[in-house]
Design a protein around this motif. Structure first.
Motif, PDB file in Angstrom:
ATOM      1  N   SER A   1      21.518  -0.266 -42.635  1.00 31.51           N
ATOM      2  CA  SER A   1      20.729  -0.834 -41.418  1.00 31.51           C
ATOM      3  C   SER A   1      21.771   0.266 -40.596  1.00 31.51           C
ATOM      4  O   SER A   1      21.062  -0.035 -39.908  1.00 31.51           O
ATOM      5  CB  SER A   1      22.347  -1.960 -41.434  1.00 31.51           C
ATOM      6  OG  SER A   1      23.030  -1.062 -40.925  1.00 31.51           O
ATOM      7  N   LYS A   2      22.065   1.518 -40.933  1.00 27.19           N
ATOM      8  CA  LYS A   2      22.386   2.640 -39.825  1.00 27.19           C
ATOM      9  C   LYS A   2      23.120   1.687 -38.411  1.00 27.19           C
ATOM     10  O   LYS A   2      22.552   2.290 -37.175  1.00 27.19           O
ATOM     11  CB  LYS A   2      21.356   3.129 -39.253  1.00 27.19           C
ATOM     12  CG  LYS A   2      20.703   3.706 -40.222  1.00 27.19           C
ATOM     13  CD  LYS A   2      19.356   5.092 -39.895  1.00 27.19           C
ATOM     14  CE  LYS A   2      18.588   5.893 -41.351  1.00 27.19           C
ATOM     15  NZ  LYS A   2      17.929   4.538 -42.616  1.00 27.19           N
ATOM     16  N   LEU A   3      23.554   0.976 -38.204  1.00 27.70           N
ATOM     17  CA  LEU A   3      24.058   0.939 -37.569  1.00 27.70           C
ATOM     18  C   LEU A   3      25.744   1.403 -37.186  1.00 27.70           C
ATOM     19  O   LEU A   3      26.549   2.258 -38.248  1.00 27.70           O
ATOM     20  CB  LEU A   3      25.056  -0.981 -37.488  1.00 27.70           C
ATOM     21  CG  LEU A   3      24.094  -2.184 -37.525  1.00 27.70           C
ATOM     22  CD1 LEU A   3      24.222  -3.507 -37.988  1.00 27.70           C
ATOM     23  CD2 LEU A   3      23.529  -1.850 -36.040  1.00 27.70           C
ATOM     24  N   PRO A   4      26.714   1.800 -36.258  1.00 25.64           N
ATOM     25  CA  PRO A   4      27.282   2.193 -36.385  1.00 25.64           C
ATOM     26  C   PRO A   4      28.345   2.029 -37.105  1.00 25.64           C
ATOM     27  O   PRO A   4      28.543   0.208 -37.039  1.00 25.64           O
ATOM     28  CB  PRO A   4      27.792   2.016 -34.889  1.00 25.64           C
ATOM     29  CG  PRO A   4      26.800   1.356 -34.080  1.00 25.64           C
ATOM     30  CD  PRO A   4      26.067   0.533 -34.941  1.00 25.64           C
ATOM     31  N   LYS A   5      29.782   2.357 -37.060  1.00 28.62           N
ATOM     32  CA  LYS A   5      30.532   2.518 -37.818  1.00 28.62           C
ATOM     33  C   LYS A   5      31.828   1.384 -37.966  1.00 28.62           C
ATOM     34  O   LYS A   5      32.039   0.864 -38.906  1.00 28.62           O
ATOM     35  CB  LYS A   5      31.652   3.877 -38.825  1.00 28.62           C
ATOM     36  CG  LYS A   5      30.631   4.773 -39.085  1.00 28.62           C
ATOM     37  CD  LYS A   5      30.413   4.981 -39.811  1.00 28.62           C
ATOM     38  CE  LYS A   5      29.740   5.999 -41.112  1.00 28.62           C
ATOM     39  NZ  LYS A   5      28.096   6.330 -40.743  1.00 28.62           N
ATOM     40  N   TYR A   6      30.973   0.758 -36.400  1.00 25.01           N
ATOM     41  CA  TYR A   6      32.399   0.272 -36.442  1.00 25.01           C
ATOM     42  C   TYR A   6      32.007  -1.061 -36.286  1.00 25.01           C
ATOM     43  O   TYR A   6      33.256  -2.162 -36.584  1.00 25.01           O
ATOM     44  CB  TYR A   6      32.885   0.015 -34.680  1.00 25.01           C
ATOM     45  CG  TYR A   6      32.213   0.632 -33.559  1.00 25.01           C
ATOM     46  CD1 TYR A   6      31.606   1.186 -33.098  1.00 25.01           C
ATOM     47  CD2 TYR A   6      31.076  -1.070 -33.715  1.00 25.01           C
ATOM     48  CE1 TYR A   6      30.972   0.737 -32.344  1.00 25.01           C
ATOM     49  CE2 TYR A   6      30.407  -1.073 -32.972  1.00 25.01           C
ATOM     50  CZ  TYR A   6      29.811  -0.285 -32.250  1.00 25.01           C
ATOM     51  OH  TYR A   6      28.873  -0.190 -30.574  1.00 25.01           O
TER      52      TYR A   6
ATOM     53  N   ASP B   1      20.197   7.319 -37.102  1.00 20.02           N
ATOM     54  CA  ASP B   1      18.650   6.662 -35.915  1.00 20.02           C
ATOM     55  C   ASP B   1      19.493   6.707 -34.948  1.00 20.02           C
ATOM     56  O   ASP B   1      19.927   5.244 -34.786  1.00 20.02           O
ATOM     57  CB  ASP B   1      17.580   5.704 -36.247  1.00 20.02           C
ATOM     58  CG  ASP B   1      16.702   5.688 -35.635  1.00 20.02           C
ATOM     59  OD1 ASP B   1      16.387   4.425 -35.733  1.00 20.02           O
ATOM     60  OD2 ASP B   1      16.312   6.162 -34.694  1.00 20.02           O
ATOM     61  N   PRO B   2      18.970   6.727 -33.621  1.00 25.21           N
ATOM     62  CA  PRO B   2      19.786   7.333 -32.154  1.00 25.21           C
ATOM     63  C   PRO B   2      19.501   5.657 -31.255  1.00 25.21           C
ATOM     64  O   PRO B   2      20.331   5.513 -30.960  1.00 25.21           O
ATOM     65  CB  PRO B   2      19.872   8.712 -31.639  1.00 25.21           C
ATOM     66  CG  PRO B   2      18.444   9.129 -32.004  1.00 25.21           C
ATOM     67  CD  PRO B   2      18.197   8.797 -33.704  1.00 25.21           C
ATOM     68  N   THR B   3      17.984   5.546 -31.449  1.00 24.42           N
ATOM     69  CA  THR B   3      17.486   4.566 -30.699  1.00 24.42           C
ATOM     70  C   THR B   3      18.692   3.566 -31.242  1.00 24.42           C
ATOM     71  O   THR B   3      18.256   2.708 -30.332  1.00 24.42           O
ATOM     72  CB  THR B   3      15.693   4.191 -30.758  1.00 24.42           C
ATOM     73  OG1 THR B   3      15.974   3.860 -32.589  1.00 24.42           O
ATOM     74  CG2 THR B   3      15.361   5.406 -30.608  1.00 24.42           C
ATOM     75  N   VAL B   4      18.870   3.674 -32.944  1.00 22.48           N
ATOM     76  CA  VAL B   4      19.790   1.222 -32.882  1.00 22.48           C
ATOM     77  C   VAL B   4      21.105   1.540 -31.857  1.00 22.48           C
ATOM     78  O   VAL B   4      21.124   0.756 -31.498  1.00 22.48           O
ATOM     79  CB  VAL B   4      19.770   1.398 -34.679  1.00 22.48           C
ATOM     80  CG1 VAL B   4      21.544   0.835 -34.463  1.00 22.48           C
ATOM     81  CG2 VAL B   4      18.772   1.393 -35.160  1.00 22.48           C
ATOM     82  N   SER B   5      21.968   3.091 -32.025  1.00 21.28           N
ATOM     83  CA  SER B   5      23.028   3.056 -31.393  1.00 21.28           C
ATOM     84  C   SER B   5      23.050   2.977 -30.242  1.00 21.28           C
ATOM     85  O   SER B   5      23.836   2.886 -29.619  1.00 21.28           O
ATOM     86  CB  SER B   5      23.608   4.237 -32.318  1.00 21.28           C
ATOM     87  OG  SER B   5      23.164   5.592 -32.233  1.00 21.28           O
TER      88      SER B   5
END
Lengths: 733, 259
Positions: free
Chosen positions: A303-308, A447-451
């Protein structure tokens, strides 16, 4: 028969009757036993007769037992009738054949038993396994091995010491519990490097032995485990109507403590521990941890979501596994075994997929406003049938049933790149972050756009308990309006002074400030890179962040400064003299008054990173600044050529440098005030007052001022502040 | 700074100290947070670098840092209240006047209620610009005002020599710097090196002044108590006198039209 008790090797005492001698005397038989030297050379059934002074051997009885007695002129031999093997030889003395049974038969003496021989060969052949020895012999692969059967009838201690291995753990092929909650397996994993949204670092995993139903509880600290377990145990017992009978955990301090013991005692729960350093005995839950972590990692990376979001993914994995796993032997899902009904998976959606949440009367919508907010699916409601969605507009996590998913949107295979060259510092930092957190998959580019879309601060719905509130409650409510005001002023400089290194690494303004400072270092050739030697006294470095105010008290610049932790310096090694003169305030005032009276203008200027100009006499080594580490050579240190802020000798070295420079340029140092430099030229005079890096100067002739500025600029990097208006926090008009 | 100590909305007051109740140890008073008190004092001491008007009272308060009581804290808060009233005060350095250095020395005899030591105050003016000031409790107990004035003048003289020397480097030679003192006996003491029965116990180091006067570095003169500007640094004053002295020393509101 004999009367000598010492001749017997074994004797069974039993009165059996009498023997009658030829003179009609009778001797009493006391027992019966064997006489001889070994197992092969014994005569059995020898009678022990009281008072008999000579031992007598019956030839007829020997012959009855299958022996052959051969009498010759010089002696006799007793041998096996069948094999002809000689057992005893007797001598003829005075017409009586004497047989000395106890006389050792040297020919037949066994110096080495076959069993000993095996061990000898075992040791000769460097303790190889018995089976291997047997194989060598039976297949006749080597010559010289004795023809014996090698038997492993004894423990070789050396072999045990050298070759002992762990006991293997066989998987069970039966179910030792009958119903749910008979045995609960527990374990904790963490700390995760990144705190979850709710600030948790640990996950407590509890698995029911019978159904393999899994509960995951998230904790901020390890010692919360007791509280969490107590809460869950109560719920489970209520839910099922039966009690938890037994729990099993490792010896971790979070499980093995007085609180747990008391709780178990009170509720009659037996608490068994796996043997120390034997996580295999806690295998049920350890294996579950592996599945949870692996699947969660997979989902999070896809998902490339942040690790938190790790806690959310772990929760989802447990949720899904409960519904999909097949319990061995019973061939049913944990959910069915535990709850008694078949689970449904129709409501499951892809984690991290784009979705739209219906905006129901949350805020007043205009007639033609969009009815839904975009969000990210991050899980299923803990209690109730709903989805947990991260609302991108409101920046909060909400639970809603009215969600439309676009599960295919996110599933686009991204090009894989492992190009690590970056010109922009920010990207480097982003990458460093990634490399730090998961070393295994550094080639997946985030992917920088997601985070970037994701917020740094969080809001929470009102009707949640305090435990679930994310972020600092004491901050108060921040409305969008107040935030907007803040943002307007925040456009160019950061308003807050960060306390640690992590905060500024997220703020572009601070990164620029740090970069500026770092550039100064390169420009001034402050240090050189050297490999670390253990004898060096390495002085740590630290970033200090300050907001510089202008005369109105408004933040003008964000200043980042790398300082050395000078308190680690040792006198005599890292520094010797530290004294540096500074101007007295009176002197400054005197200068001011003097120039006022004379009616001339005073100017001020500032040396950029002044201390970095001072040369260092001692050998001082500092560690690499955080955030600017060299990843190729993390173990290298910097050897200072010039002084760093925070070093004890810094002010002195700078003062020396400046005063040397000015005296070279023909300036005289004041006799009483060493921070005053004077140059006379015919009738004109220029006065320079130095207060470390702030310099005030004035002259009766403007030309002198200009030349002073020029020579200073040629030597140091200066920032010309112009006419004196603000000095040492004092305002001058 | 007012904001930091929660005083940004307080009412203002015209003088920084009360004339009626001098501070003492106040053993019976309630204790206050030492750290906070010291923090406040530290800030105030920094402020004295540009605000000579609060010099005396800040120094006064600073003497009670070891066991501050409520009364001391109130005194410190009164300074804040005073500052609230006149934030916009600065030193006025006028131009184009004669270049002369003048020193004033004054004292408050046995002003300290605790150990009866005197407080000496000195200030130095270049032309009419105040360049240096001091408020200091003397190190020893004295028997007479003359003696105390003498000591005060001595330390003032020492202070005077430095700007004199500095100006010398600027290219201006000043001799016979006037040192203004409001006690004739003290002046006489400096002029006549006679051991009077009442002055013979004065320590040698205080005769430092005598030497410098005799070699012409400075010159001691009499000034009436009314015009003694160093008064500001020695004792609590009433409003009128306080304002008069501020004006004389060039401590004025920088936003008001030039006077």
């Amino acid at each position: 028969m004999t009367g000598d008790l010492t001749k017997f090797t074994s004797l069974k005492l039993k009165a059996e009757g009498h023997v009658t001698y030829e003179d009609n005397n009778r001797g009493r038989i006391l027992g019966r036993g064997a006489v001889g030297t070994g197992s092969s050379n014994t005569i059995e059934n020898v009678l022990y007769v009281e008072g008999l002074r000579h031992s007598l051997l019956s030839i007829s009885q020997l012959c009855d037992k299958g022996y052959k007695v051969n009498f010759k002129s010089n002696g006799c031999t007793i041998s096996h009738d069948s094999s002809g093997k000689v057992l005893f030889t007797g001598k003829k003395v005075n017409n009586i054949y004497l047989l000395d049974i106890l006389e050792t038969d040297y020919e037949n003496e066994c110096l080495l038993s076959k069993s000993d021989e095996f061990w000898l060969w075992h040791r000769r052949l460097s303790h190889i396994h018995t089976n291997h020895l047997n194989k060598l012999k039976s297949k006749d692969l080597v010559s010289g091995l004795p023809n014996i059967k090698f038997q492993d009838n004894r423990l070789c201690y050396a072999c045990v010491r050298g070759k002992q291995i762990r006991t293997s753990f066989k998987s069970k092929d039966m179910i030792s519990t009958k119903k749910p909650l008979d045995v609960l397996h527990m374990d904790l994993f963490g700390p995760s490097r990144v705190a979850s949204l709710a600030g948790n670092l640990y996950a407590l995993v509890i698995v029911d032995d019978y159904s393999r139903f899994t509960w995951t509880l998230f904790l901020a600290y390890k010692n919360d485990a007791y509280k969490a377990f107590k809460k869950l145990a109560k719920i489970l017992q209520n839910e099922n109507g039966c009690c938890v009978k037994s729990i099993r955990s490792d010896h971790g301090g979070e499980f093995q403590n007085a609180k747990f013991e008391r709780f178990c005692e009170k509720h009659g729960i037996s608490h068994s521990f796996s043997a120390t350093r034997t996580p295999q005995q806690n295998g049920v839950v350890e294996r579950k941890n592996k599945s949870l972590e692996e699947l969660a990692r997979t989902m999070l990376n896809e998902s490339k979501l942040p690790k938190y979001f790790w806690a959310d993914t772990v929760y989802i994995v447990a949720y899904v596994l409960n519904r999909t796993l097949i319990r061995l032997i019973l061939k049913k899902t944990p959910y069915e075994l535990y709850k008694g009904r078949k689970p449904s998976v129709s409501h499951l959606r892809v984690f991290g997929s784009k979705c739209f949440v219906l905006n129901k009367d949350k805020d007043s919508l205009g007639k033609f406003d969009a009815k839904s907010d975009e969000g990210i699916h991050i899980g299923y409601a803990l209690n109730g049938h709903a989805y947990r969605v991260l609302n991108k507009r409101l920046l909060n996590v909400e639970e809603s049933m009215h969600v439309v998913f676009d599960e295919l949107d996110n599933y686009m295979p991204k090009p894989v790149s492992d190009d690590l060259e970056c010109d922009d510092l920010i990207t480097v930092l982003h990458k460093n972050d990634m490399i730090n957190t998961d070393a295994n998959d550094s080639h997946v580019v985030k992917d920088p756009t997601v985070s970037a879309d994701l917020p740094k601060e969080w809001k929470t719905p009102r009707d949640l308990t305090l435990d679930n509130v994310i972020g600092n409650i004491e901050k108060g409510v921040s409305t969008r309006n107040s935030l907007k005001n803040l943002c307007e002023t925040m456009a160019f400089v950061s308003q807050e002074e960060p306390k640690n290194i992590d905060e500024p690494l997220r703020d572009r303004n601070w990164i620029l400030a740090m970069q500026k400072e770092h550039n100064q270092f390169a420009l001034n050739e402050v240090w050189s890179f050297v490999p670390r030697i253990p004898e060096m006294n390495i002085i740590g470095t630290k970033w200090i962040f300050r907001n510089k105010l202008d005369e109105h008290g408004v933040i003008a610049i964000n200043k980042a400064r790398l300082v050395a932790k000078g308190y680690n310096q040792e006198e005599g090694i890292d520094y010797d003299e530290t004294y540096a003169p500074v101007a007295r305030l009176e002197a400054v005032r005197l200068l001011l008054a003097f120039f006022c009276i004379k009616g001339f203008k005073l100017f001020q200027m500032d040396v950029k990173s002044s201390f970095l100009n001072g040369y260092i006499n001692e050998e001082v080594f500092v560690s690499q600044p955080s955030g600017f580490e060299d990843h190729q050579h993390p173990d290298r240190v910097f050897k200072l050529k010039k002084v760093l802020y925070g070093l004890k000798q810094a002010p002195r070295q700078w003062y020396e440098r400046l005063s040397d420079f000015l005296t070279l340029q023909g300036y005289d140092r004041g006799t009483s005030d060493k921070t005053l430099f004077i140059k006379r030229k015919e009738e004109d005079i220029i006065l320079v007052q130095v207060y470390m890096d702030d310099i005030i100067f004035g002259s009766t002739n403007e030309e002198l001022c200009e030349t002073f500025v020029e020579i200073m600029k040629s030597e140091f990097e200066m920032s010309m502040m112009g006419e004196l208006n603000y000095f040492l926090g004092l305002q001058v008009k | 700074m007012l904001k930091e100590f929660g005083m940004d909305k307080c009412k203002s007051i015209s003088t920084p100290f009360s004339t009626s109740c001098p501070l003492d140890h106040d053993v019976a008073g309630n204790s206050v947070d030492e750290t906070k008190y010291r923090g406040l004092l530290g800030s105030l001491l920094y402020l004295t670098a540009s605000r000579p008007d609060i010099m005396f009272v800040v120094c006064m308060c600073a003497r009670f840092q070891s066991a501050p009581k409520e009364s001391h804290f109130n005194a410190a808060k009164r300074i804040l209240k005073y500052l609230q009233g006149i934030k916009e005060v600065g030193l006025w350095y006028p131009g184009n006047i004669s270049l002369s250095l003048t020193s004033y020395s004054d004292l408050d005899f046995a002003g300290c209620k605790i150990d009866r030591k005197s407080t000496s105050g000195t200030c130095h003016l270049l032309g009419s610009s105040l360049i240096s000031w001091q408020s200091k409790k003397q190190a020893c107990v004295v028997l007479s005002t003359a003696e105390a004035e003498y000591i005060a003048a001595g330390s003032c003289c020492a202070q005077t020599l430095w700007p004199g020397k500095q100006l010398n480097e600027f290219g201006i030679l000043l001799n016979n710097i006037p040192l203004l003192c409001d006690n004739t006996s003290a002046i006489n003491l400096t002029k006549n090196p006679i051991m009077y029965s009442r002055t013979k116990h004065i320590e040698i180091r205080h005769h430092f002044l005598k030497e410098h006067i005799s070699n012409g570095k400075c010159e001691i003169k009499f000034i009436g108590t009314d015009l003694q500007l160093a008064d500001l640094f020695t004792k609590p004053l009433a409003k009128d006198r306080f304002n008069f002295l501020l004006n004389e020393l060039g401590i004025i509101n920088i936003n008001s039209p030039l006077q």
